[in-house]
Design a protein around this motif. Structure first.
Motif, PDB file in Angstrom:
ATOM      1  N   ARG A 182       3.690   1.996  -2.991  1.00 53.50           N
ATOM      2  CA  ARG A 182       2.894   2.226  -4.048  1.00 53.50           C
ATOM      3  C   ARG A 182       1.626   2.926  -3.606  1.00 53.50           C
ATOM      4  NH1 ARG A 182      -1.031  -0.849  -5.609  1.00 53.50           N
ATOM      5  NH2 ARG A 182      -1.075  -0.433  -7.760  1.00 53.50           N
ATOM      6  N   VAL A 183       0.914   3.512  -4.539  1.00 51.65           N
ATOM      7  CA  VAL A 183      -0.262   4.205  -4.282  1.00 51.65           C
ATOM      8  C   VAL A 183      -1.153   3.661  -5.151  1.00 51.65           C
ATOM      9  CG1 VAL A 183       0.170   6.363  -5.730  1.00 51.65           C
ATOM     10  CG2 VAL A 183      -1.133   6.558  -3.925  1.00 51.65           C
ATOM     11  N   ASP A 184      -2.547   3.794  -4.694  1.00 52.96           N
ATOM     12  CA  ASP A 184      -3.623   3.238  -5.432  1.00 52.96           C
ATOM     13  C   ASP A 184      -4.856   4.156  -5.201  1.00 52.96           C
ATOM     14  OD1 ASP A 184      -5.332   1.599  -7.227  1.00 52.96           O
ATOM     15  OD2 ASP A 184      -5.527   0.088  -5.615  1.00 52.96           O
ATOM     16  N   LEU A 185      -5.478   4.597  -6.197  1.00 52.00           N
ATOM     17  CA  LEU A 185      -6.483   5.530  -6.215  1.00 52.00           C
ATOM     18  C   LEU A 185      -7.923   4.706  -6.154  1.00 52.00           C
ATOM     19  CD1 LEU A 185      -6.530   8.668  -6.002  1.00 52.00           C
ATOM     20  CD2 LEU A 185      -7.256   8.438  -8.712  1.00 52.00           C
ATOM     21  N   GLN A 186      -8.518   4.972  -4.982  1.00 51.74           N
ATOM     22  CA  GLN A 186      -9.940   4.089  -4.959  1.00 51.74           C
ATOM     23  C   GLN A 186     -10.995   5.244  -4.658  1.00 51.74           C
ATOM     24  OE1 GLN A 186      -9.535   0.489  -2.417  1.00 51.74           O
ATOM     25  NE2 GLN A 186      -7.836  -0.144  -3.407  1.00 51.74           N
ATOM     26  N   ALA A 187     -12.084   5.443  -5.368  1.00 51.18           N
ATOM     27  CA  ALA A 187     -13.116   6.341  -4.920  1.00 51.18           C
ATOM     28  C   ALA A 187     -12.514   7.662  -4.584  1.00 51.18           C
ATOM     29  CB  ALA A 187     -13.910   5.597  -3.752  1.00 51.18           C
ATOM     30  N   GLY A 188     -11.818   8.250  -5.534  1.00 51.64           N
ATOM     31  CA  GLY A 188     -10.990   9.616  -5.449  1.00 51.64           C
ATOM     32  C   GLY A 188     -10.157   9.627  -3.929  1.00 51.64           C
ATOM     33  N   LYS A 189      -9.831   8.606  -3.272  1.00 50.50           N
ATOM     34  CA  LYS A 189      -8.813   8.674  -2.274  1.00 50.50           C
ATOM     35  C   LYS A 189      -7.660   7.868  -2.589  1.00 50.50           C
ATOM     36  CE  LYS A 189      -8.908   8.596   2.971  1.00 50.50           C
ATOM     37  NZ  LYS A 189      -8.827   9.870   2.935  1.00 50.50           N
ATOM     38  N   ARG A 190      -6.538   8.309  -1.950  1.00 49.32           N
ATOM     39  CA  ARG A 190      -5.127   7.582  -2.228  1.00 49.32           C
ATOM     40  C   ARG A 190      -4.969   6.684  -0.949  1.00 49.32           C
ATOM     41  NH1 ARG A 190      -4.260  12.525  -3.879  1.00 49.32           N
ATOM     42  NH2 ARG A 190      -3.722  12.892  -6.071  1.00 49.32           N
ATOM     43  N   TRP A 191      -4.497   5.240  -1.556  1.00 47.09           N
ATOM     44  CA  TRP A 191      -4.390   4.046  -0.578  1.00 47.09           C
ATOM     45  C   TRP A 191      -3.002   3.837  -0.613  1.00 47.09           C
ATOM     46  CZ3 TRP A 191      -7.940   1.997   3.065  1.00 47.09           C
ATOM     47  CH2 TRP A 191      -9.110   2.562   3.031  1.00 47.09           C
ATOM     48  N   TYR A 192      -2.167   3.747   0.346  1.00 46.87           N
ATOM     49  CA  TYR A 192      -0.758   3.215   0.140  1.00 46.87           C
ATOM     50  C   TYR A 192      -0.546   2.002   0.717  1.00 46.87           C
ATOM     51  CZ  TYR A 192       0.323   8.092  -0.528  1.00 46.87           C
ATOM     52  OH  TYR A 192       0.455   9.401  -1.270  1.00 46.87           O
ATOM     53  N   GLU A 193       0.411   0.990   0.238  1.00 46.16           N
ATOM     54  CA  GLU A 193       0.844  -0.155   0.510  1.00 46.16           C
ATOM     55  C   GLU A 193       2.271  -0.595   0.135  1.00 46.16           C
ATOM     56  OE1 GLU A 193      -1.234  -3.646  -1.650  1.00 46.16           O
ATOM     57  OE2 GLU A 193      -1.653  -2.148  -3.303  1.00 46.16           O
ATOM     58  N   LEU A 194       2.813  -1.481   0.650  1.00 48.27           N
ATOM     59  CA  LEU A 194       4.074  -1.854   0.109  1.00 48.27           C
ATOM     60  C   LEU A 194       3.935  -2.054  -1.188  1.00 48.27           C
ATOM     61  CD1 LEU A 194       5.230  -4.270   3.100  1.00 48.27           C
ATOM     62  CD2 LEU A 194       6.153  -1.929   2.914  1.00 48.27           C
ATOM     63  N   ALA A 195       5.183  -1.697  -2.068  1.00 48.93           N
ATOM     64  CA  ALA A 195       5.301  -1.819  -3.437  1.00 48.93           C
ATOM     65  C   ALA A 195       5.624  -3.210  -3.798  1.00 48.93           C
ATOM     66  CB  ALA A 195       6.578  -1.086  -3.881  1.00 48.93           C
ATOM     67  N   HIS A 196       6.222  -4.234  -2.741  1.00 48.32           N
ATOM     68  CA  HIS A 196       6.335  -5.523  -3.356  1.00 48.32           C
ATOM     69  C   HIS A 196       6.447  -6.442  -2.074  1.00 48.32           C
ATOM     70  CE1 HIS A 196       7.631  -4.137  -7.127  1.00 48.32           C
ATOM     71  NE2 HIS A 196       8.041  -3.082  -6.736  1.00 48.32           N
ATOM     72  N   HIS A 197       5.950  -7.888  -2.464  1.00 47.05           N
ATOM     73  CA  HIS A 197       5.952  -8.542  -1.428  1.00 47.05           C
ATOM     74  C   HIS A 197       7.522  -9.125  -0.950  1.00 47.05           C
ATOM     75  CE1 HIS A 197       1.799 -10.101  -1.502  1.00 47.05           C
ATOM     76  NE2 HIS A 197       1.637  -9.853  -2.772  1.00 47.05           N
ATOM     77  N   LEU A 198       8.403  -8.793  -1.894  1.00 49.41           N
ATOM     78  CA  LEU A 198       9.748  -8.941  -1.227  1.00 49.41           C
ATOM     79  C   LEU A 198      10.474  -7.988  -0.020  1.00 49.41           C
ATOM     80  CD1 LEU A 198      11.745  -9.041  -4.668  1.00 49.41           C
ATOM     81  CD2 LEU A 198      11.190 -11.029  -3.190  1.00 49.41           C
ATOM     82  N   LEU A 199       9.501  -7.092   0.170  1.00 54.02           N
ATOM     83  CA  LEU A 199       9.786  -6.087   1.331  1.00 54.02           C
ATOM     84  C   LEU A 199       9.420  -6.886   2.536  1.00 54.02           C
ATOM     85  CD1 LEU A 199       8.654  -2.691  -0.056  1.00 54.02           C
ATOM     86  CD2 LEU A 199      10.786  -2.978   1.106  1.00 54.02           C
ATOM     87  N   VAL A 200       8.616  -7.776   2.748  1.00 48.99           N
ATOM     88  CA  VAL A 200       8.142  -8.304   3.834  1.00 48.99           C
ATOM     89  C   VAL A 200       9.318  -8.968   4.799  1.00 48.99           C
ATOM     90  CG1 VAL A 200       6.647 -10.187   4.906  1.00 48.99           C
ATOM     91  CG2 VAL A 200       5.807  -8.837   2.975  1.00 48.99           C
ATOM     92  N   ASP A 201      10.159  -9.616   4.138  1.00 47.00           N
ATOM     93  CA  ASP A 201      11.274 -10.477   4.684  1.00 47.00           C
ATOM     94  C   ASP A 201      12.090  -9.315   5.376  1.00 47.00           C
ATOM     95  OD1 ASP A 201      10.310 -12.852   4.321  1.00 47.00           O
ATOM     96  OD2 ASP A 201      11.928 -13.383   2.565  1.00 47.00           O
ATOM     97  N   PRO A 202      12.548  -8.235   4.499  1.00 50.20           N
ATOM     98  CA  PRO A 202      13.402  -7.138   5.116  1.00 50.20           C
ATOM     99  C   PRO A 202      12.980  -6.448   6.474  1.00 50.20           C
ATOM    100  CG  PRO A 202      13.630  -7.021   2.679  1.00 50.20           C
ATOM    101  CD  PRO A 202      12.616  -8.015   3.278  1.00 50.20           C
ATOM    102  N   LEU A 203      11.593  -6.451   6.492  1.00 54.56           N
ATOM    103  CA  LEU A 203      10.744  -5.680   7.442  1.00 54.56           C
ATOM    104  C   LEU A 203      10.579  -6.606   8.587  1.00 54.56           C
ATOM    105  CD1 LEU A 203       8.137  -3.649   5.394  1.00 54.56           C
ATOM    106  CD2 LEU A 203      10.280  -2.843   6.365  1.00 54.56           C
ATOM    107  N   THR A 204      10.424  -7.988   8.486  1.00 56.26           N
ATOM    108  CA  THR A 204      10.263  -8.725   9.537  1.00 56.26           C
ATOM    109  C   THR A 204      11.543  -9.771   9.905  1.00 56.26           C
ATOM    110  OG1 THR A 204       9.580 -10.533   7.818  1.00 56.26           O
ATOM    111  CG2 THR A 204       7.916  -9.134   8.866  1.00 56.26           C
ATOM    112  N   GLN A 205      12.536  -9.296   9.496  1.00 52.90           N
ATOM    113  CA  GLN A 205      13.767  -9.972   9.973  1.00 52.90           C
ATOM    114  C   GLN A 205      14.154  -9.520  11.522  1.00 52.90           C
ATOM    115  OE1 GLN A 205      16.606  -9.631   6.961  1.00 52.90           O
ATOM    116  NE2 GLN A 205      15.712 -11.229   5.812  1.00 52.90           N
TER     117      GLN A 205
END
Length: 690
Positions: free
Chosen positions: A379-402
């Motif tokens: 997902r993208v978040d706009l802060q002070a005119g700049k785009r910041w990206y992060e995982l869209a959901h906490h449910l993604l943590v398990d698929p990424l850390t298994q």
């Protein structure tokens, strides 16, 4: 989950999954009735309406399945929903020089029209050609146009910015021309501020805005229950509410939507809960596929037995990561998973944000980041005119850390047509690497289908052309022409030969280009664009008089053809026929292309209007000071003003231009200018490239 039985495999699928709804699926579309009415009213009541919201909020579905069915066909003239990007198997190198955003929108509005004709039109010109429709009382109806996914306008490259400026200028011109024209723009909310920057250009038009967020709890229940009408199946009382309750999200302080943990206080006053449409669709689609055939009404117990929501969503994320890895990470799912984990999850398993870079984000191309955004992985978040990206959901943590996250095999069951469709979409979105890989995979899977092989080769030529690989584009277009020739597809072969002819000019082989284009004309004798390109090839090959005669015959027969007028005006300027050049270029004003502005500047200098020539030239150089012909026109204007030193510098830069090289006559002209005695005009002169 149970596998789907034959009884369950109904021809009617009540849920569409994560893809957008189509207009013909409006009977399945629930939960956005209020928003649809409001947007319908805004669209018809304002000259411009902006619908904005995050990726996955359902903007496209709302327009197609919610708003369009509400419009009265007797009182509105609704064009197909448009996009400002376009990709197909048509050889795009056969098109005249054009604004890709304008061409993309016109292709959406008129998909059956010849692309070569659309490429030569403006938005205003296209709309003026359409017959005026009247209501039952004889009054003109509203003309409703919509641009979906308008964030595609806002690329960062300089050509993208130029094309965006020209596109918006054309849209303003079209709105000025027709008081019954109504524009709806749908855009991701992180690009809203950029769109707002253009509001001064739209100051004369009344405007409306509509924010679209996730579904409220009652609307989500309607979206779950409504599509089941007529299927013979339903939820027991309160079950859909229970399902929605499990999927509710609230806005956290850190940004992402986080799951609401069910508790006995759920029905008590508190923060307003929401459900993301795509999450609801993932779960409901899976529930439908696994619904027991002998259970017409599903209870809470059935729901718990057959649908484990967190597992379904985690599985969706795994599959999406796998599919993205198959195209953007050369099939290396482990590498993509590792990058996502290292970049967006800290050592404590918490989500973290990273800023968007100019061309890459944390070492990965921004085109790939946009794919991950479209798949709801980021997902993208706009802060002070700049785009910041992060995982869209906490449910993604398990698929990424298994530990076995990288062992899931890449999907290999898709056919050639599916890969080609994915490639077309990727090219339309500017994802060149993804488009190339998917097209190559489509070619590998095409089997003995000659027509499909030919389409794929033509498309691969488009990918190479967009990437600036002229030799690669020629190879694929040539192979496509051979394949289509065996099928007797005369028109398509003519289009491919036209594309090859244009590329021969880019190679510096105008004589060969003339031959290719003449062969193309034998197949498509009425194609205005091929006539015009043949004139350019003749001019490059040193036959300026023949080029002008060809264009004059074309204009006498066809009337006002902008690309032919532009070509004749520029060639006339080069020949020193200033009055004729100015006459032609005046007929296609405003001049958007830097080369046309530079040609007009030279023609003005030839008649002694040096002040206006300098002003026109400054505009051309600001937009394209690396174009070899712009530089040559500029050098000749500088000579006319007495600044031979600047003229020599500009001519030298023009000689160094690689694609295409200067025509032989202009090479001699450049060398003459370089050899002139060095004199300079006032010190305020603009130096080349400044």
């Amino acid at each position: 989950m149970n596998s789907t039985t034959g009884d369950q495999a109904s021809a009617y699928e009540p849920y569409v999954g994560v893809r957008p709804y189509r207009q013909d699926e409006s009977a399945k579309f629930f939960g956005r009735e209020k928003e649809a009415r409001q947007i319908s009213d805004l669209w018809q009541g304002n000259r411009m309406t902006v619908l904005y919201g995050p990726s996955g909020a359902g903007k496209t579905s709302l327009i197609h399945a919610g708003v369009l069915p509400l419009l009265d066909p007797q009182r509105t003239d609704v064009l197909p929903i448009g996009r400002v990007s376009h990709a197909s198997a048509f050889p795009i190198a056969a098109l005249p020089e054009h604004n890709p955003h304008v061409f993309g929108l016109l292709s959406s509005w008129s998909p059956e029209e010849r692309p070569t004709r659309l490429a030569g039109l403006t938005l205003r010109g296209f709309l003026q050609e359409r017959p005026i429709r009247e209501d039952p009382y004889g009054d003109p109806v509203l003309v409703l146009v919509a641009i979906d996914q308008a964030e595609e306008l806002f690329g960062d490259a300089l050509p993208d910015r130029r094309h965006r400026e020209w596109f918006i200028a054309q849209m303003v011109e079209a709105l000025d021309e027709d008081p019954n024209l109504r524009l709806l723009i749908s855009i991701r909310d992180d690009h809203l501020d950029t769109l707002i920057e253009y509001e001064p250009k739209l100051a004369g038009f009344d405007r409306g805005r509509f924010p679209l967020g996730p579904l409220s709890r009652p609307c989500a229940v309607r979206a779950a229950e409504g599509p089941l009408a007529g299927t013979g199946r339903s939820f027991a009382d309160g079950v859909a509410d229970h399902l929605v309750n499990e999927l509710r999200m609230v806005k956290s302080e850190s940004g992402p939507w986080q799951r609401v943990i069910p508790s006995k206080e759920l029905y008590e006053p508190g923060p307003l809960p929401f459900v993301e449409p795509f999450r609801l669709q993932v779960v409901c689609s899976a529930l439908w596929r696994s619904w027991p055939g002998n259970t017409p009404v599903i209870s809470d117990l059935d729901l718990l037995r057959h649908v484990k929501k967190d597992e379904l969503l985690a599985d969706y994320f795994r599959r999406s990561i796998t599919e993205v890895a198959g195209t953007d990470f050369a099939g290396d799912r482990a590498a993509l998973t590792d990058w996502l984990r290292r970049t967006f999850v800290d050592e404590h398993g918490n989500l973290q944000k990273v800023p968007e870079g100019r061309t890459t984000t944390a070492g990965v191309p921004n085109s790939t980041v946009r794919v991950l955004l479209d798949r709801h992985i980021l997902r993208v978040d706009l802060q002070a005119g700049k785009r910041w990206y992060e995982l869209a959901h906490h449910l993604l943590v398990d698929p990424l850390t298994q530990e076995d996250a990288g062992e899931e095999p890449i999907r290999r069951d898709a056919g050639a047509e599916e890969y080609l469709r994915t490639a077309v979409l990727a090219l339309g979105d500017g994802h060149y690497e993804m488009a190339a890989k998917c097209a190559e995979e489509a070619a590998n899977r095409s089997g003995g289908d000659t027509r499909l092989q030919a389409r794929i080769e033509s498309f691969r030529g488009n990918v190479m052309y967009r990437r600036g690989d002229i030799e690669g584009a020629l190879a694929h277009y040539s192979q496509a022409a051979v394949l289509f020739e065996t099928l007797g597809a005369t028109t398509t072969v003519g289009q491919l030969l036209a594309a090859i002819g244009r590329l021969r000019v880019r190679q510096g082989r105008p004589a060969t280009a003339v031959q290719e284009l003449q062969t193309a004309l034998n197949r498509l004798p009425d194609d205005v664009s091929i006539h015009t390109q043949l004139a350019w090839a003749l001019w490059y090959d040193g036959h300026a008089r023949a080029a002008v005669d060809l264009l004059t015959g074309l204009l006498d027969q066809e009337g006002n053809v902008p690309e032919a007028l532009r070509a004749r005006g520029e060639i006339s300027a080069d020949m020193g026929v200033a009055t004729a050049a100015l006459t032609d270029l005046e007929r296609i004003r405003p001049l958007q292309w830097p080369r046309s502005r530079a040609a007009r500047a030279f023609a003005l200098a030839l008649i002694g209007n040096l002040s206006e020539a300098e002003q026109q030239l400054a505009e051309a150089l600001d937009e394209a000071d690396d174009d070899h012909l712009v530089l040559m026109y500029a050098a000749r204007v500088r000579e006319a003003t007495g600044d031979t030193r600047d003229a020599a510098d500009l001519a030298r830069l023009a000689l160094e231009s690689a694609s295409p090289p200067l025509p032989a006559r202009l090479i001699a002209e450049a060398r003459r200018l370089i050899a002139l005695p060095s004199t300079a005009s006032a010190p305020s002169r603009r130096s080349p490239g400044s």
